[in-house]
Write a protein that holds these residues in place. Structure first.
Motif, PDB file in Angstrom:
ATOM      1  N   ASN A 219      27.643  53.577  42.960  1.00 48.33           N
ATOM      2  CA  ASN A 219      26.712  52.684  43.670  1.00 48.33           C
ATOM      3  C   ASN A 219      25.254  52.986  43.292  1.00 48.33           C
ATOM      4  O   ASN A 219      24.496  53.577  44.044  1.00 48.33           O
ATOM      5  N   LYS A 220      24.855  52.535  42.100  1.00 47.01           N
ATOM      6  CA  LYS A 220      23.527  52.884  41.576  1.00 47.01           C
ATOM      7  C   LYS A 220      22.401  52.348  42.441  1.00 47.01           C
ATOM      8  O   LYS A 220      21.339  52.962  42.539  1.00 47.01           O
ATOM      9  N   GLU A 221      22.633  51.160  43.086  1.00 44.26           N
ATOM     10  CA  GLU A 221      21.540  50.580  43.885  1.00 44.26           C
ATOM     11  C   GLU A 221      21.124  51.520  45.009  1.00 44.26           C
ATOM     12  O   GLU A 221      19.955  51.542  45.411  1.00 44.26           O
TER      13      GLU A 221
ATOM     14  N   VAL B  91      29.148  58.336  37.987  1.00 41.80           N
ATOM     15  CA  VAL B  91      30.295  57.564  37.501  1.00 41.80           C
ATOM     16  C   VAL B  91      29.838  56.472  36.522  1.00 41.80           C
ATOM     17  O   VAL B  91      30.568  56.102  35.610  1.00 41.80           O
ATOM     18  N   ASP B  92      28.628  55.983  36.716  1.00 43.64           N
ATOM     19  CA  ASP B  92      28.095  54.986  35.791  1.00 43.64           C
ATOM     20  C   ASP B  92      28.313  55.539  34.378  1.00 43.64           C
ATOM     21  O   ASP B  92      28.025  56.718  34.125  1.00 43.64           O
ATOM     22  N   SER B  93      28.837  54.720  33.470  1.00 46.40           N
ATOM     23  CA  SER B  93      29.315  55.269  32.193  1.00 46.40           C
ATOM     24  C   SER B  93      28.201  55.980  31.422  1.00 46.40           C
ATOM     25  O   SER B  93      28.434  57.031  30.827  1.00 46.40           O
ATOM     26  N   GLU B  94      26.982  55.413  31.467  1.00 46.84           N
ATOM     27  CA  GLU B  94      25.872  56.018  30.729  1.00 46.84           C
ATOM     28  C   GLU B  94      25.516  57.381  31.313  1.00 46.84           C
ATOM     29  O   GLU B  94      25.273  58.350  30.586  1.00 46.84           O
ATOM     30  N   HIS B  95      25.461  57.443  32.623  1.00 46.92           N
ATOM     31  CA  HIS B  95      25.028  58.679  33.295  1.00 46.92           C
ATOM     32  C   HIS B  95      26.117  59.727  33.235  1.00 46.92           C
ATOM     33  O   HIS B  95      25.847  60.919  33.135  1.00 46.92           O
TER      34      HIS B  95
ATOM     35  N   LEU C  35      17.968  49.288  36.289  1.00 47.51           N
ATOM     36  CA  LEU C  35      18.419  50.117  37.418  1.00 47.51           C
ATOM     37  C   LEU C  35      18.922  51.465  36.894  1.00 47.51           C
ATOM     38  O   LEU C  35      18.673  52.514  37.493  1.00 47.51           O
ATOM     39  N   GLU C  36      19.603  51.434  35.753  1.00 42.64           N
ATOM     40  CA  GLU C  36      20.132  52.679  35.187  1.00 42.64           C
ATOM     41  C   GLU C  36      19.021  53.598  34.685  1.00 42.64           C
ATOM     42  O   GLU C  36      19.164  54.823  34.701  1.00 42.64           O
ATOM     43  N   PHE C  37      17.948  53.005  34.217  1.00 44.55           N
ATOM     44  CA  PHE C  37      16.791  53.807  33.796  1.00 44.55           C
ATOM     45  C   PHE C  37      16.280  54.604  35.000  1.00 44.55           C
ATOM     46  O   PHE C  37      16.042  55.812  34.912  1.00 44.55           O
TER      47      PHE C  37
ATOM     48  N   MET D  86      18.792  43.806  33.941  1.00 43.50           N
ATOM     49  CA  MET D  86      18.354  44.572  35.111  1.00 43.50           C
ATOM     50  C   MET D  86      19.297  45.753  35.337  1.00 43.50           C
ATOM     51  O   MET D  86      18.883  46.792  35.859  1.00 43.50           O
ATOM     52  N   ASN D  87      20.549  45.608  34.917  1.00 41.40           N
ATOM     53  CA  ASN D  87      21.459  46.746  35.040  1.00 41.40           C
ATOM     54  C   ASN D  87      20.883  47.946  34.299  1.00 41.40           C
ATOM     55  O   ASN D  87      20.891  49.069  34.815  1.00 41.40           O
ATOM     56  N   LYS D  88      20.355  47.711  33.089  1.00 44.23           N
ATOM     57  CA  LYS D  88      19.788  48.840  32.335  1.00 44.23           C
ATOM     58  C   LYS D  88      18.504  49.323  33.005  1.00 44.23           C
ATOM     59  O   LYS D  88      18.194  50.510  32.981  1.00 44.23           O
TER      60      LYS D  88
END
Ligand code: NAD
Ligand code: MG
Length: 384
Positions: A121-123, A146-150, A217-219, A213-215
């Motif tokens: 839940n990145k948000e 869990v986010d694949s990048e992180h 938020l991931e930033f 925006m996903n990227k």
């Protein structure tokens, strides 16, 4: 055997997590499963995994959930408070997989138990930022991305000192519109936006991938999880989604994590951490894949990553405001009320209204989120 709670069990991440649990029934005992409105799926999952309790976010559906669980011996509850109560039940591992800021309070409740939280839940992290990372430190919680990048970065950092990091590079597929001319974007439909080329995901994150925006938020997520500073974080478009992110060290070594575009890989990494568990995913066949390509992000067509970087630099309430505006705009886009390019424009407009003072507590984050949603709705002239 470890006890496991899944917040957002009826969604895409929830389904991938339970698929792994299903294949490893002896390794996990399910405590709580939650969903928002899909009573039938939630009740079926609770029965299949013999959960202690099933919780439905929409309280009006609690009678239906009770009926669906009748005779099973599984407890049931409903409403936002019940989600928090469920998150407080002792569990060795909690998978936080609710979408949006709706997952913030339950995720914080899980963090406050001081055990292990696997965060999808990145948000929640983007909105709460320092409030969440301070709670993690204060309660001695293990936060596993869990986010694949992180998850990739987490693995590439293992055993290394962040002081030696030159760059952390988040990879981005570029989404379904990465090759569209800028003029066409305004006419993109919800059906086109949710058709992601590489990943199968929930509707909201699919639209976020289309706007980039996903990227963004991931930033912000990476900035909180990996304290290397904003100037050491960068984004590169990698259409094949094979490299999930990378870390370059000051000696010139770059470590990357590669894998199939299947969320069961990072989820398995978190479920089994620090050990490893098997997944049913096809092994990576690089000879068939043949080519990995990379290009710089185009922030003229996709301004969301610039906006997110600016929100990170602005600090305070900026990320929570941007996230809230984005949630409202994405929902409005999905329901056909606004056009695709209005989503990120709405975020920019709401940020330009000025920022409330930096939130210092969960309640203050929720208040900032609420206020930004009101502004976004007004700005978009939405009926509700
Ligand atoms: P989804 O829409 O498939 O599922 C969301 C879950 O949250 C469902 O269980 C739903 O019932 C629940 N939910 C929705 N609104 C709620 C509310 N108001 N109150 C309580 N519960 C509510 O979403 P998803 O794709 O599984 O994504 C979940 C989270 O994981 C998101 O934050 C997303 O960004 C992140 N994530 C997803 C993926 C992916 O591949 N799906 C990858 C990386 C990160
Ligand atoms: Mg991701």
């Amino acid at each position: 055997m470890r006890s496991l709670t899944i917040l957002g069990a009826t969604g895409s991440i929830g389904a991938s997590t339970l698929d792994l649990v299903r294949r490893n029934r002896d390794a996990f005992r399910v405590v709580a499963l939650t969903g928002h409105s899909n009573v039938a799926v939630l009740a079926a999952l609770a029965r299949e995994f013999a959960a202690e309790i099933a919780v439905i976010g929409d309280e009006a559906l609690l009678p239906d959930l009770r009926a669906a669980l009748a005779g099973s011996g599984i407890a049931s509850a409903g409403g936002a408070g019940a989600l928090i109560e469920a998150a407080r039940r002792p569990a060795d591992l909690t998978v936080a997989a609710i979408v949006g800021c709706a997952g913030l309070a339950p995720t914080m409740a899980a963090i406050e138990q001081g055990r292990t939280v696997a965060l999808a839940n990145k948000e929640a992290l983007v909105s709460a930022g320092g409030v969440m990372t301070r709670a993690v430190a204060q309660h001695g919680t293990t936060l596993l991305p869990v986010d694949s990048e992180h998850n990739a970065i987490f693995q590439c950092l293992a055993g290394n000192d962040v002081a030696h990091v030159r760059w952390i590079t988040l990879t981005a597929s570029g989404g379904p519109f990465r090759d569209w001319p800028i003029e066409r974007l305004a006419h993109a439909t919800p059906a086109e936006a949710v058709r992601h080329p590489n990943w199968s995901m929930g509707a909201k994150i699919s639209v976020d991938s289309a706007t980039m925006m996903n990227k963004g938020l991931e930033f912000i997520e990476a900035w909180h999880l990996f304290p290397v500073g904003v100037e050491r974080l960068r984004i590169i478009v990698h259409p094949q989604s094979i490299i999930h992110s990378m870390v370059e060290y000051r000696d010139g070594t770059t470590l990357a994590q590669l894998g199939p575009s299947d969320m069961r890989v990072p989820i398995a990494s978190a479920l089994a951490w620090p050990a490893r568990m098997a997944t049913p995913c096809e092994p990576l066949d690089l000879a068939t894949i043949g080519t990995l390509t990379f290009r710089a992000p185009d922030e003229e067509r996709f301004p969301a990553t610039r906006l997110a970087r600016e929100a990170t630099l602005a600090g305070g309430a900026a990320a929570a405001v941007m996230n809230a505006a984005n949630e409202v705009a994405v929902a409005a886009f999905l329901s056909g009320q606004i056009g695709f390019t209005q989503i990120v424009q709405c975020c920019e407009d709401v940020l330009a209204c000025g920022l409330p003072s930096p939130p210092q507590s969960l309640e203050e984050v929720i208040a900032v989120d609420h206020e930004a949603r009101v502004r976004a709705r007004e700005g978009l002239e939405l009926v509700i």
